[in-house]
Design a protein around this motif. Sequence first.
Motif, PDB file in Angstrom:
ATOM      1  N   UNK A  14       0.827  -1.205   0.000  1.00 50.81           N
ATOM      2  CA  UNK A  14       0.000   0.000   0.000  1.00 50.81           C
ATOM      3  C   UNK A  14       0.863   1.258   0.000  1.00 50.81           C
ATOM      4  N   UNK A  15       1.959   1.202   0.751  1.00 54.36           N
ATOM      5  CA  UNK A  15       2.813   2.381   0.891  1.00 54.36           C
ATOM      6  C   UNK A  15       3.639   2.651  -0.361  1.00 54.36           C
ATOM      7  N   UNK A  16       3.785   1.635  -1.222  1.00 51.66           N
ATOM      8  CA  UNK A  16       4.625   1.793  -2.414  1.00 51.66           C
ATOM      9  C   UNK A  16       3.978   2.745  -3.401  1.00 51.66           C
ATOM     10  N   UNK A  17       4.727   3.749  -3.845  1.00 50.47           N
ATOM     11  CA  UNK A  17       4.231   4.712  -4.826  1.00 50.47           C
ATOM     12  C   UNK A  17       4.366   4.178  -6.250  1.00 50.47           C
ATOM     13  N   UNK A  18       5.151   3.132  -6.392  1.00 57.30           N
ATOM     14  CA  UNK A  18       5.349   2.512  -7.702  1.00 57.30           C
ATOM     15  C   UNK A  18       5.464   1.011  -7.469  1.00 57.30           C
ATOM     16  N   UNK A  56      11.095  -8.807  -0.239  1.00 54.76           N
ATOM     17  CA  UNK A  56      11.754  -9.731   0.697  1.00 54.76           C
ATOM     18  C   UNK A  56      12.534  -8.972   1.757  1.00 54.76           C
ATOM     19  N   UNK A  57      13.130  -7.855   1.370  1.00 54.42           N
ATOM     20  CA  UNK A  57      13.892  -7.050   2.328  1.00 54.42           C
ATOM     21  C   UNK A  57      12.976  -6.233   3.240  1.00 54.42           C
ATOM     22  N   UNK A  58      11.854  -5.763   2.694  1.00 55.27           N
ATOM     23  CA  UNK A  58      10.993  -4.847   3.441  1.00 55.27           C
ATOM     24  C   UNK A  58      10.080  -5.556   4.440  1.00 55.27           C
ATOM     25  N   UNK A  59       9.581  -6.726   4.072  1.00 52.16           N
ATOM     26  CA  UNK A  59       8.507  -7.369   4.837  1.00 52.16           C
ATOM     27  C   UNK A  59       9.086  -8.310   5.882  1.00 52.16           C
ATOM     28  N   UNK A  60       8.759  -8.010   7.138  1.00 56.68           N
ATOM     29  CA  UNK A  60       9.173  -8.866   8.243  1.00 56.68           C
ATOM     30  C   UNK A  60       8.501 -10.226   8.099  1.00 56.68           C
ATOM     31  N   UNK A  61       9.277 -11.275   8.170  1.00 52.48           N
ATOM     32  CA  UNK A  61       8.728 -12.621   8.071  1.00 52.48           C
ATOM     33  C   UNK A  61       9.303 -13.402   6.912  1.00 52.48           C
ATOM     34  N   UNK A  77      -9.059 -12.769   0.269  1.00 52.36           N
ATOM     35  CA  UNK A  77      -9.614 -11.747   1.157  1.00 52.36           C
ATOM     36  C   UNK A  77     -10.234 -10.589   0.379  1.00 52.36           C
ATOM     37  N   UNK A  78     -10.081 -10.604  -0.950  1.00 54.43           N
ATOM     38  CA  UNK A  78     -10.613  -9.511  -1.746  1.00 54.43           C
ATOM     39  C   UNK A  78      -9.634  -8.371  -1.935  1.00 54.43           C
ATOM     40  N   UNK A  79      -8.354  -8.624  -1.656  1.00 54.86           N
ATOM     41  CA  UNK A  79      -7.317  -7.597  -1.804  1.00 54.86           C
ATOM     42  C   UNK A  79      -6.520  -7.901  -3.065  1.00 54.86           C
ATOM     43  N   UNK A  80      -6.612  -7.046  -4.068  1.00 53.63           N
ATOM     44  CA  UNK A  80      -5.936  -7.276  -5.350  1.00 53.63           C
ATOM     45  C   UNK A  80      -4.497  -6.767  -5.300  1.00 53.63           C
ATOM     46  N   UNK A  81      -3.556  -7.655  -5.622  1.00 55.35           N
ATOM     47  CA  UNK A  81      -2.149  -7.275  -5.757  1.00 55.35           C
ATOM     48  C   UNK A  81      -1.871  -7.089  -7.245  1.00 55.35           C
ATOM     49  N   UNK A  82      -1.597  -5.853  -7.629  1.00 53.95           N
ATOM     50  CA  UNK A  82      -1.358  -5.552  -9.037  1.00 53.95           C
ATOM     51  C   UNK A  82       0.064  -5.927  -9.433  1.00 53.95           C
ATOM     52  N   UNK A  83       0.210  -6.311 -10.693  1.00 53.49           N
ATOM     53  CA  UNK A  83       1.512  -6.684 -11.251  1.00 53.49           C
ATOM     54  C   UNK A  83       1.872  -5.689 -12.344  1.00 53.49           C
ATOM     55  N   UNK A  84       3.103  -5.142 -12.305  1.00 52.30           N
ATOM     56  CA  UNK A  84       3.512  -4.168 -13.301  1.00 52.30           C
ATOM     57  C   UNK A  84       5.024  -4.016 -13.324  1.00 52.30           C
ATOM     58  N   UNK A  85       5.541  -3.175 -14.207  1.00 53.08           N
ATOM     59  CA  UNK A  85       6.995  -3.028 -14.349  1.00 53.08           C
ATOM     60  C   UNK A  85       7.599  -2.137 -13.258  1.00 53.08           C
ATOM     61  N   UNK A  86       8.732  -2.548 -12.736  1.00 52.31           N
ATOM     62  CA  UNK A  86       9.463  -1.694 -11.791  1.00 52.31           C
ATOM     63  C   UNK A  86      10.193  -0.577 -12.530  1.00 52.31           C
ATOM     64  N   UNK A 126       7.100  -7.317 -16.372  1.00 58.34           N
ATOM     65  CA  UNK A 126       6.090  -7.263 -15.297  1.00 58.34           C
ATOM     66  C   UNK A 126       6.689  -7.884 -14.043  1.00 58.34           C
ATOM     67  N   UNK A 127       7.626  -7.163 -13.425  1.00 63.78           N
ATOM     68  CA  UNK A 127       8.399  -7.739 -12.322  1.00 63.78           C
ATOM     69  C   UNK A 127       8.129  -7.039 -10.986  1.00 63.78           C
ATOM     70  N   UNK A 128       7.053  -6.255 -10.909  1.00 57.14           N
ATOM     71  CA  UNK A 128       6.789  -5.511  -9.684  1.00 57.14           C
ATOM     72  C   UNK A 128       5.366  -5.716  -9.177  1.00 57.14           C
ATOM     73  N   UNK A 129       5.155  -5.267  -7.921  1.00 54.63           N
ATOM     74  CA  UNK A 129       3.869  -5.495  -7.257  1.00 54.63           C
ATOM     75  C   UNK A 129       3.496  -4.273  -6.410  1.00 54.63           C
ATOM     76  N   UNK A 130       2.214  -3.994  -6.300  1.00 49.92           N
ATOM     77  CA  UNK A 130       1.717  -2.970  -5.405  1.00 49.92           C
ATOM     78  C   UNK A 130       0.209  -3.141  -5.231  1.00 49.92           C
TER      79      UNK A 130
END
Length: 333
Positions: free
Chosen positions: A35-39, A47-52, A76-85, A92-96
Amino acid sequence: MTTEVVYWCREPHYRKSDMAARNSERLLNLVIALLAAKRFISREQIRDLVEGYSQAKNDIAFQRMFERDKEDLRLMGIDVLNGPTDPYTNAMDGYRIQPESFYLPEIHLTPEESTLVGLASSVWSEPSLASGMSTALAKLRAAGEAIDDSAMTNLIPRLTAREPGFPVIWEALLARDPVVFTYKGSLREVKPLRMILRTGSWYLIAETAISEVKIFKLSRIEDLPARANNPGSYELPDPKVLDEYAKSLDPGPSQDHVVVALREFAAGNLRRRGTPVNTAAPPGYSAISVPYAREDEIVSAICEVGPNAVVLDAGPIRDQVIAQLTAVAGGVR
């Protein structure tokens, strides 16, 4: 006393409850990061950002964990979009997560409402019942609401769903998708309208193929229900209409009585609905004549209090209570 199941594996030893808590925390951290990612951000950044994700032993284990988490969020109804970093490539190697597709409208809970939400989340103990509540809690917490799920822990009832067909019918009801199952020897295709818990058993109010509304007891379904794969194909009627059908499951006027020995300071519901009688009872117990309208209702009410009740009257109520408790003690429903 609560029994905690322990799954033994290679060191360290993990309890199931601990693993579930870590998975929930990781999912929440993943939602916040996306959610916090602007891109669009890459898997390596996630992997680096998310604890766990540091628990993953290698890249393959991380990718599997990440794919499972994405699927959990989708459910859960939460869509993770896939797009270019990189906006200058087509990779299509990015997510937000787009905030506008996730955030709830502004919500303000009073302390009492917050406590009730926490209480409700604790009631749903069965995994098949818990998905909707976990989704709501995840969104409320992400919105900054403090949810008090520790209040009145010792007073919380537990809802269970042991009927094998429950998960399929529950999901079909949420999706407005007809289901097919065998009931009393006949194949039925019905539109689920409401599910009701009565005296420890789940019932389905549904519309049949000839537009009749009927009530089905889930434990009497003879096979595993199957969805028709036609979600959104019908609308639910007015809740007041369903309320009228649900009333048929409520106990009617009391017609019979059974004498039950109740342990002192226990089984309050049975004690309040009954009347003390001058009948011999075991030490520490008192004899109460309890009225009832349906045998299945009084049998379930007595079984729910376990050793705090002993049926003194010989007859079908005592026989059914013994049979049901014996089945439960033997691990059979």
